[in-house]
Design a protein around this motif. Structure first.
Motif, PDB file in Angstrom:
ATOM      1  N   GLY A 175     -42.849 -26.066  23.814  1.00 55.94           N
ATOM      2  CA  GLY A 175     -42.336 -26.536  22.528  1.00 55.94           C
ATOM      3  C   GLY A 175     -41.407 -27.730  22.686  1.00 55.94           C
ATOM      4  O   GLY A 175     -41.492 -28.706  21.938  1.00 55.94           O
ATOM      5  N   PHE A 176     -40.540 -27.669  23.676  1.00 50.84           N
ATOM      6  CA  PHE A 176     -39.611 -28.773  23.916  1.00 50.84           C
ATOM      7  C   PHE A 176     -40.342 -30.020  24.421  1.00 50.84           C
ATOM      8  O   PHE A 176     -40.053 -31.136  23.997  1.00 50.84           O
ATOM      9  CB  PHE A 176     -38.534 -28.365  24.918  1.00 50.84           C
ATOM     10  CG  PHE A 176     -37.632 -27.285  24.413  1.00 50.84           C
ATOM     11  CD1 PHE A 176     -36.736 -27.532  23.384  1.00 50.84           C
ATOM     12  CD2 PHE A 176     -37.690 -26.019  24.961  1.00 50.84           C
ATOM     13  CE1 PHE A 176     -35.899 -26.535  22.907  1.00 50.84           C
ATOM     14  CE2 PHE A 176     -36.857 -25.012  24.493  1.00 50.84           C
ATOM     15  CZ  PHE A 176     -35.970 -25.267  23.460  1.00 50.84           C
ATOM     16  N   THR A 177     -41.270 -29.825  25.346  1.00 49.25           N
ATOM     17  CA  THR A 177     -41.961 -30.990  25.897  1.00 49.25           C
ATOM     18  C   THR A 177     -42.872 -31.634  24.862  1.00 49.25           C
ATOM     19  O   THR A 177     -42.961 -32.853  24.790  1.00 49.25           O
ATOM     20  CB  THR A 177     -42.780 -30.618  27.142  1.00 49.25           C
ATOM     21  OG1 THR A 177     -43.719 -29.588  26.811  1.00 49.25           O
ATOM     22  CG2 THR A 177     -41.885 -30.137  28.260  1.00 49.25           C
ATOM     23  N   PHE A 178     -43.537 -30.821  24.047  1.00 51.92           N
ATOM     24  CA  PHE A 178     -44.395 -31.382  23.003  1.00 51.92           C
ATOM     25  C   PHE A 178     -43.562 -32.147  21.987  1.00 51.92           C
ATOM     26  O   PHE A 178     -43.905 -33.273  21.605  1.00 51.92           O
ATOM     27  CB  PHE A 178     -45.199 -30.288  22.299  1.00 51.92           C
ATOM     28  CG  PHE A 178     -46.014 -30.812  21.158  1.00 51.92           C
ATOM     29  CD1 PHE A 178     -47.212 -31.460  21.403  1.00 51.92           C
ATOM     30  CD2 PHE A 178     -45.571 -30.697  19.853  1.00 51.92           C
ATOM     31  CE1 PHE A 178     -47.970 -31.975  20.369  1.00 51.92           C
ATOM     32  CE2 PHE A 178     -46.319 -31.204  18.808  1.00 51.92           C
ATOM     33  CZ  PHE A 178     -47.525 -31.845  19.065  1.00 51.92           C
TER      34      PHE A 178
ATOM     35  N   MET B  35     -54.111 -40.567  16.218  1.00 55.24           N
ATOM     36  CA  MET B  35     -55.528 -40.465  16.521  1.00 55.24           C
ATOM     37  C   MET B  35     -55.753 -40.396  18.036  1.00 55.24           C
ATOM     38  O   MET B  35     -56.535 -39.581  18.523  1.00 55.24           O
ATOM     39  CB  MET B  35     -56.287 -41.661  15.945  1.00 55.24           C
ATOM     40  CG  MET B  35     -57.770 -41.621  16.226  1.00 55.24           C
ATOM     41  SD  MET B  35     -58.618 -43.106  15.717  1.00 55.24           S
ATOM     42  CE  MET B  35     -57.973 -44.308  16.855  1.00 55.24           C
ATOM     43  N   ALA B  36     -55.047 -41.234  18.768  1.00 55.79           N
ATOM     44  CA  ALA B  36     -55.215 -41.251  20.219  1.00 55.79           C
ATOM     45  C   ALA B  36     -54.703 -39.958  20.846  1.00 55.79           C
ATOM     46  O   ALA B  36     -55.316 -39.410  21.751  1.00 55.79           O
ATOM     47  CB  ALA B  36     -54.492 -42.452  20.816  1.00 55.79           C
ATOM     48  N   TYR B  37     -53.585 -39.464  20.370  1.00 58.98           N
ATOM     49  CA  TYR B  37     -52.963 -38.274  20.963  1.00 58.98           C
ATOM     50  C   TYR B  37     -53.750 -37.012  20.638  1.00 58.98           C
ATOM     51  O   TYR B  37     -54.008 -36.195  21.508  1.00 58.98           O
ATOM     52  CB  TYR B  37     -51.534 -38.146  20.443  1.00 58.98           C
ATOM     53  CG  TYR B  37     -50.705 -37.136  21.190  1.00 58.98           C
ATOM     54  CD1 TYR B  37     -50.007 -37.507  22.321  1.00 58.98           C
ATOM     55  CD2 TYR B  37     -50.614 -35.824  20.757  1.00 58.98           C
ATOM     56  CE1 TYR B  37     -49.232 -36.595  23.006  1.00 58.98           C
ATOM     57  CE2 TYR B  37     -49.844 -34.899  21.438  1.00 58.98           C
ATOM     58  CZ  TYR B  37     -49.155 -35.291  22.558  1.00 58.98           C
ATOM     59  OH  TYR B  37     -48.395 -34.386  23.241  1.00 58.98           O
ATOM     60  N   ASN B  38     -54.103 -36.842  19.386  1.00 62.92           N
ATOM     61  CA  ASN B  38     -54.777 -35.610  18.969  1.00 62.92           C
ATOM     62  C   ASN B  38     -56.293 -35.713  18.996  1.00 62.92           C
ATOM     63  O   ASN B  38     -56.972 -34.756  19.338  1.00 62.92           O
ATOM     64  CB  ASN B  38     -54.345 -35.218  17.554  1.00 62.92           C
ATOM     65  CG  ASN B  38     -52.925 -34.759  17.496  1.00 62.92           C
ATOM     66  OD1 ASN B  38     -52.420 -34.174  18.426  1.00 62.92           O
ATOM     67  ND2 ASN B  38     -52.258 -35.048  16.401  1.00 62.92           N
ATOM     68  N   GLY B  39     -56.829 -36.846  18.592  1.00 66.80           N
ATOM     69  CA  GLY B  39     -58.272 -36.978  18.475  1.00 66.80           C
ATOM     70  C   GLY B  39     -58.942 -37.303  19.789  1.00 66.80           C
ATOM     71  O   GLY B  39     -59.569 -36.450  20.428  1.00 66.80           O
ATOM     72  N   VAL B  40     -58.804 -38.526  20.235  1.00 64.95           N
ATOM     73  CA  VAL B  40     -59.493 -39.000  21.435  1.00 64.95           C
ATOM     74  C   VAL B  40     -58.989 -38.268  22.683  1.00 64.95           C
ATOM     75  O   VAL B  40     -59.783 -37.837  23.519  1.00 64.95           O
ATOM     76  CB  VAL B  40     -59.316 -40.532  21.586  1.00 64.95           C
ATOM     77  CG1 VAL B  40     -59.980 -41.031  22.845  1.00 64.95           C
ATOM     78  CG2 VAL B  40     -59.871 -41.243  20.371  1.00 64.95           C
ATOM     79  N   GLY B  41     -57.676 -38.111  22.805  1.00 61.06           N
ATOM     80  CA  GLY B  41     -57.119 -37.434  23.977  1.00 61.06           C
ATOM     81  C   GLY B  41     -57.560 -35.986  24.072  1.00 61.06           C
ATOM     82  O   GLY B  41     -57.953 -35.503  25.137  1.00 61.06           O
ATOM     83  N   GLY B  42     -57.518 -35.276  22.966  1.00 63.43           N
ATOM     84  CA  GLY B  42     -57.954 -33.884  22.959  1.00 63.43           C
ATOM     85  C   GLY B  42     -59.434 -33.740  23.238  1.00 63.43           C
ATOM     86  O   GLY B  42     -59.862 -32.841  23.974  1.00 63.43           O
TER      87      GLY B  42
END
Length: 103
Positions: A10-13, A42-49
């Motif tokens: 939680g802290f790191t996110f 988009m990069a963090y959640n979409g493409v990265g995931g």
């Protein structure tokens, strides 16, 4: 043990997300800050995931879970090292080295 480590997530996110949004705003042209933050999201959640799921799934199938996490840990360590190298003040280090060679 792992449950305790999960609490740190939680802290790191939160730290990573806050820093990413702030950097996106800081590096966006005036008036396009929201667009920069949207691209970050988009990069963090979409493409990265998506990429992480595909690569992680393939590694899991090919080498198994233990080696998958070792490989991912190594990739993260190399990425951290490369990032830390970008933070160095290389011009100051070059001047210091040049000064020491003259002395």
């Amino acid at each position: 043990f792992f449950l305790g480590l999960q609490l740190l997530h939680g802290f790191t996110f939160a730290g990573c997300w806050t820093a990413g949004v702030a950097l996106a705003k800081e590096n966006s042209p005036p008036g396009l800050e929201t667009s920069g933050q949207s691209i970050f999201t988009m990069a963090y959640n979409g493409v990265g995931g998506l990429a992480g799921s595909i690569v992680g799934g393939q590694l899991y199938d090919v080498v198994g879970p233990r080696h998958m996490y070792r490989i991912k840990g190594l990739v993260f360590a190399v990425t951290l090292l490369l990032y830390l190298l970008t933070l160095a003040d290389w011009s100051r280090l070059r001047k210091k080295t040049a000064y020491e060679s003259v002395s």
